[in-house]
Design a protein around this motif. Sequence first.
Motif, PDB file in Angstrom:
ATOM      1  N   GLY A   1       1.681  11.096   4.062  1.00 44.06           N
ATOM      2  CA  GLY A   1       0.564  11.732   3.638  1.00 44.06           C
ATOM      3  C   GLY A   1       0.604  13.512   2.838  1.00 44.06           C
ATOM      4  N   LEU A   2       0.822  13.948   4.289  1.00 45.66           N
ATOM      5  CA  LEU A   2       0.440  15.781   4.461  1.00 45.66           C
ATOM      6  C   LEU A   2       1.497  16.711   3.908  1.00 45.66           C
ATOM      7  CD1 LEU A   2      -0.003  15.780   8.611  1.00 45.66           C
ATOM      8  CD2 LEU A   2      -2.033  15.872   6.292  1.00 45.66           C
ATOM      9  N   GLY A   3       2.484  16.174   3.435  1.00 47.78           N
ATOM     10  CA  GLY A   3       3.407  16.510   2.532  1.00 47.78           C
ATOM     11  C   GLY A   3       3.221  16.260   1.118  1.00 47.78           C
ATOM     12  N   PHE A   4       2.874  14.934   0.807  1.00 45.46           N
ATOM     13  CA  PHE A   4       2.462  14.635  -0.794  1.00 45.46           C
ATOM     14  C   PHE A   4       0.869  15.691  -0.911  1.00 45.46           C
ATOM     15  CE2 PHE A   4       4.450  10.299  -1.078  1.00 45.46           C
ATOM     16  CZ  PHE A   4       5.660  10.733  -0.882  1.00 45.46           C
TER      17      PHE A   4
ATOM     18  N   HIS B   1      -1.260  17.332 -11.097  1.00 45.83           N
ATOM     19  CA  HIS B   1      -1.545  17.503  -9.649  1.00 45.83           C
ATOM     20  C   HIS B   1      -1.878  16.301  -8.759  1.00 45.83           C
ATOM     21  CE1 HIS B   1      -4.620  19.188 -10.365  1.00 45.83           C
ATOM     22  NE2 HIS B   1      -5.462  19.502  -9.016  1.00 45.83           N
ATOM     23  N   LEU B   2      -3.371  15.806  -9.936  1.00 47.97           N
ATOM     24  CA  LEU B   2      -4.230  14.491  -9.437  1.00 47.97           C
ATOM     25  C   LEU B   2      -3.345  13.883  -8.095  1.00 47.97           C
ATOM     26  CD1 LEU B   2      -7.205  15.353 -11.772  1.00 47.97           C
ATOM     27  CD2 LEU B   2      -6.915  15.849  -9.122  1.00 47.97           C
ATOM     28  N   PRO B   3      -1.992  13.073  -9.346  1.00 47.40           N
ATOM     29  CA  PRO B   3      -1.902  11.836  -8.915  1.00 47.40           C
ATOM     30  C   PRO B   3      -0.999  11.917  -7.149  1.00 47.40           C
ATOM     31  CG  PRO B   3      -1.039  12.556 -10.696  1.00 47.40           C
ATOM     32  CD  PRO B   3      -2.202  12.998 -10.236  1.00 47.40           C
ATOM     33  N   LEU B   4      -0.388  13.101  -7.137  1.00 48.48           N
ATOM     34  CA  LEU B   4       0.448  13.983  -5.843  1.00 48.48           C
ATOM     35  C   LEU B   4      -0.594  13.782  -4.815  1.00 48.48           C
ATOM     36  CD1 LEU B   4       2.625  15.086  -8.425  1.00 48.48           C
ATOM     37  CD2 LEU B   4       3.318  16.435  -6.992  1.00 48.48           C
ATOM     38  N   LEU B   5      -2.480  13.878  -4.977  1.00 45.75           N
ATOM     39  CA  LEU B   5      -3.236  14.220  -4.326  1.00 45.75           C
ATOM     40  C   LEU B   5      -3.700  13.394  -3.785  1.00 45.75           C
ATOM     41  CD1 LEU B   5      -5.203  16.293  -2.283  1.00 45.75           C
ATOM     42  CD2 LEU B   5      -6.374  16.567  -4.795  1.00 45.75           C
ATOM     43  N   ALA B   6      -3.548  11.986  -4.577  1.00 39.95           N
ATOM     44  CA  ALA B   6      -4.611  10.546  -4.046  1.00 39.95           C
ATOM     45  C   ALA B   6      -2.825  10.018  -3.522  1.00 39.95           C
ATOM     46  CB  ALA B   6      -4.699   9.861  -5.878  1.00 39.95           C
ATOM     47  N   GLY B   7      -1.966  10.347  -4.154  1.00 36.82           N
ATOM     48  CA  GLY B   7      -1.123   9.508  -3.345  1.00 36.82           C
ATOM     49  C   GLY B   7      -0.614   9.836  -1.771  1.00 36.82           C
ATOM     50  N   GLY B   8      -0.828  11.296  -1.534  1.00 37.69           N
ATOM     51  CA  GLY B   8      -0.885  11.712   0.201  1.00 37.69           C
ATOM     52  C   GLY B   8      -1.949  11.171   0.749  1.00 37.69           C
ATOM     53  N   LEU B   9      -3.168  11.227   0.046  1.00 38.67           N
ATOM     54  CA  LEU B   9      -4.330  10.176   0.764  1.00 38.67           C
ATOM     55  C   LEU B   9      -4.169   8.709   1.145  1.00 38.67           C
ATOM     56  CD1 LEU B   9      -7.421  12.719  -1.598  1.00 38.67           C
ATOM     57  CD2 LEU B   9      -6.195  12.753   1.136  1.00 38.67           C
ATOM     58  N   VAL B  10      -3.643   8.565   0.587  1.00 41.77           N
ATOM     59  CA  VAL B  10      -3.206   7.114   0.598  1.00 41.77           C
ATOM     60  C   VAL B  10      -1.990   6.656   1.684  1.00 41.77           C
ATOM     61  CG1 VAL B  10      -2.156   4.882  -0.200  1.00 41.77           C
ATOM     62  CG2 VAL B  10      -3.589   5.793  -1.448  1.00 41.77           C
ATOM     63  N   PHE B  11      -1.367   7.577   1.819  1.00 42.94           N
ATOM     64  CA  PHE B  11      -0.718   7.751   3.227  1.00 42.94           C
ATOM     65  C   PHE B  11      -1.439   7.748   4.036  1.00 42.94           C
ATOM     66  CE2 PHE B  11       3.037   7.272   0.427  1.00 42.94           C
ATOM     67  CZ  PHE B  11       3.892   6.274   1.062  1.00 42.94           C
ATOM     68  N   ILE B  12      -2.164   8.695   4.180  1.00 44.20           N
ATOM     69  CA  ILE B  12      -3.424   9.114   5.346  1.00 44.20           C
ATOM     70  C   ILE B  12      -3.690   7.828   5.739  1.00 44.20           C
ATOM     71  CG2 ILE B  12      -4.488  11.090   6.374  1.00 44.20           C
ATOM     72  CD1 ILE B  12      -3.444  13.378   4.609  1.00 44.20           C
ATOM     73  N   ALA B  13      -4.171   7.635   5.578  1.00 41.95           N
ATOM     74  CA  ALA B  13      -5.028   6.542   5.138  1.00 41.95           C
ATOM     75  C   ALA B  13      -4.335   5.014   5.957  1.00 41.95           C
ATOM     76  CB  ALA B  13      -5.783   6.097   3.894  1.00 41.95           C
TER      77      ALA B  13
ATOM     78  N   VAL C   1       1.115  -1.360  -0.242  1.00 39.32           N
ATOM     79  CA  VAL C   1       0.288  -0.145  -0.108  1.00 39.32           C
ATOM     80  C   VAL C   1       0.963   1.322  -0.134  1.00 39.32           C
ATOM     81  CG1 VAL C   1      -1.787   1.450   1.195  1.00 39.32           C
ATOM     82  CG2 VAL C   1      -1.935  -0.828   0.801  1.00 39.32           C
ATOM     83  N   SER C   2       2.407   1.065   1.134  1.00 35.91           N
ATOM     84  CA  SER C   2       2.652   2.790   0.683  1.00 35.91           C
ATOM     85  C   SER C   2       3.117   2.565  -0.695  1.00 35.91           C
ATOM     86  CB  SER C   2       4.109   2.891   1.894  1.00 35.91           C
ATOM     87  OG  SER C   2       4.482   0.723   1.812  1.00 35.91           O
ATOM     88  N   ALA C   3       3.603   1.573  -1.424  1.00 34.12           N
ATOM     89  CA  ALA C   3       4.343   1.109  -2.635  1.00 34.12           C
ATOM     90  C   ALA C   3       3.260   1.783  -4.013  1.00 34.12           C
ATOM     91  CB  ALA C   3       4.888   0.615  -2.876  1.00 34.12           C
ATOM     92  N   PHE C   4       1.797   1.683  -3.491  1.00 34.58           N
ATOM     93  CA  PHE C   4       0.864   2.035  -4.409  1.00 34.58           C
ATOM     94  C   PHE C   4       0.725   3.374  -4.519  1.00 34.58           C
ATOM     95  CE2 PHE C   4      -3.254   3.454  -4.755  1.00 34.58           C
ATOM     96  CZ  PHE C   4      -3.729   3.118  -6.004  1.00 34.58           C
ATOM     97  N   GLY C   5       0.430   3.879  -2.912  1.00 30.65           N
ATOM     98  CA  GLY C   5       0.607   6.020  -2.972  1.00 30.65           C
ATOM     99  C   GLY C   5       2.218   6.708  -3.101  1.00 30.65           C
ATOM    100  N   PHE C   6       3.160   5.898  -2.699  1.00 33.01           N
ATOM    101  CA  PHE C   6       4.434   6.622  -3.346  1.00 33.01           C
ATOM    102  C   PHE C   6       4.476   6.702  -5.005  1.00 33.01           C
ATOM    103  CE2 PHE C   6       8.864   6.910  -4.385  1.00 33.01           C
ATOM    104  CZ  PHE C   6       9.035   7.801  -4.179  1.00 33.01           C
ATOM    105  N   ALA C   7       4.106   5.410  -5.378  1.00 32.79           N
ATOM    106  CA  ALA C   7       4.202   5.850  -7.229  1.00 32.79           C
ATOM    107  C   ALA C   7       2.902   6.380  -7.358  1.00 32.79           C
ATOM    108  CB  ALA C   7       3.748   4.289  -7.462  1.00 32.79           C
ATOM    109  N   LEU C   8       1.698   6.611  -6.770  1.00 32.75           N
ATOM    110  CA  LEU C   8       1.074   7.573  -7.421  1.00 32.75           C
ATOM    111  C   LEU C   8       1.759   9.548  -7.546  1.00 32.75           C
ATOM    112  CD1 LEU C   8      -2.528   6.979  -5.683  1.00 32.75           C
ATOM    113  CD2 LEU C   8      -2.484   7.233  -7.943  1.00 32.75           C
TER     114      LEU C   8
END
Length: 400
Positions: A79-82, A156-168, A13-20
């Motif tokens: 996630g907040l940084g992303f 910018h959308l994948p960057l936003l989505a990646g941050g939300l994945v990390f927070i979740a 999951v963290s790799a998924f968010g980071f790749a986003l």
Amino acid sequence: MAPVPVYLGTRAVSAFGFALFATLSSVRRFTDLGLDPLQLVLVGTVLEATVFFLEVPTGVVADVYSRKISVVIGFVVIGLGFVTESLVQSFAAVLAAQVVWGAGSTFVSGAFTAWMVDEVGDRPTGPIFLRGTQAGLLGTAAGIVAAAALGNVALHLPLLAGGLVFIALGAVLLPVMPERGFTRRPPEERESFAALFDTLGEGVRTVRGDRVLVAILVLAALAGAASEGVDRLWELHLVRAVGLPEAGGLALATWIGVARGAQLALGFGAAEWLRRRVDVDDPRRALRVLLALTVVQAAGIATFGLAAGFAVGLCAFLVYATSRQLAGPVLSTWTNQLLDSRTRATVLSIRQQADAFGQVAGGPALGGLGRALGSTATMLAVSALLAPMLGIYARIARRA
């Protein structure tokens, strides 16, 4: 839950968010924001400077209080940084986002590996690390596909989505992540700053008392300096120096997704081959593997720098990236065999700090070289930085 499934799931999951986030973050920086090679590298320099100053203190916190809590805090802050970077438009604001991201990563880096090693006890860790690499590759593959799709709408959308994945992810880990192998320090020690400095002192003495650990710090610094030039400039080099194919009419985001997808496919297969054929829990074999992978990295990145066509350039980059990817779990397995549980997170954080030092020291120089002479010169300089690592690995192998 059992620790290994949690570890593998977290890696995926963290790799998924980071790749986003990472698939198109550099592309957005040099297209939408107009950053030049030096500015691109300075983004990484600020990130790694943050890591350098906070890595050891947060590692000590993980050793004294809780590895689980450290990991959860780290993922949420990353996630907040992303999310912050996805919403800003200026170079200065991007730098500020790196400080937030870097602070979060220091809570995770030493603590997550130390948590996993302690939770599995006497079980061999090499196969688990390699399976973790494969889980991460699967998550990254899904993240690349999602990033390419979102990036074709807006970068910018994948960057936003990646941050939300990390927070979740941080929110989910809080109730499901076990922590049975870690013994929290007594209350009187946790409430004293002296306890933090005592743990830090133990970790430093552990490193100073072992020549191999000192060598590992030197290796980390050299690897950090070399990686910074590649991580920040490879997309720029591929697009502007090597050149993308004109056939197919694919968008830039799609071509970058294709390159990253090919890297993942090779990495997954190579990790599976290594897991089945080589016992990386054997220190001598691990050293031989690390030596060979460093040779391949140096040759691959030099070829990438000199490539005149897309096919050759992409293949050379994939060789470099795959060998570097394999070196990570092998190095983690070998290093953890040298460490005691009481200071494991702290010593791993010291190693990460050495890597960050290398990136901070070498990154601006490589970026300046790219601005003055072009990205080809940067890639050749990266190859040269890897050469001293060969001598260090060979010397340790002879002693072993």
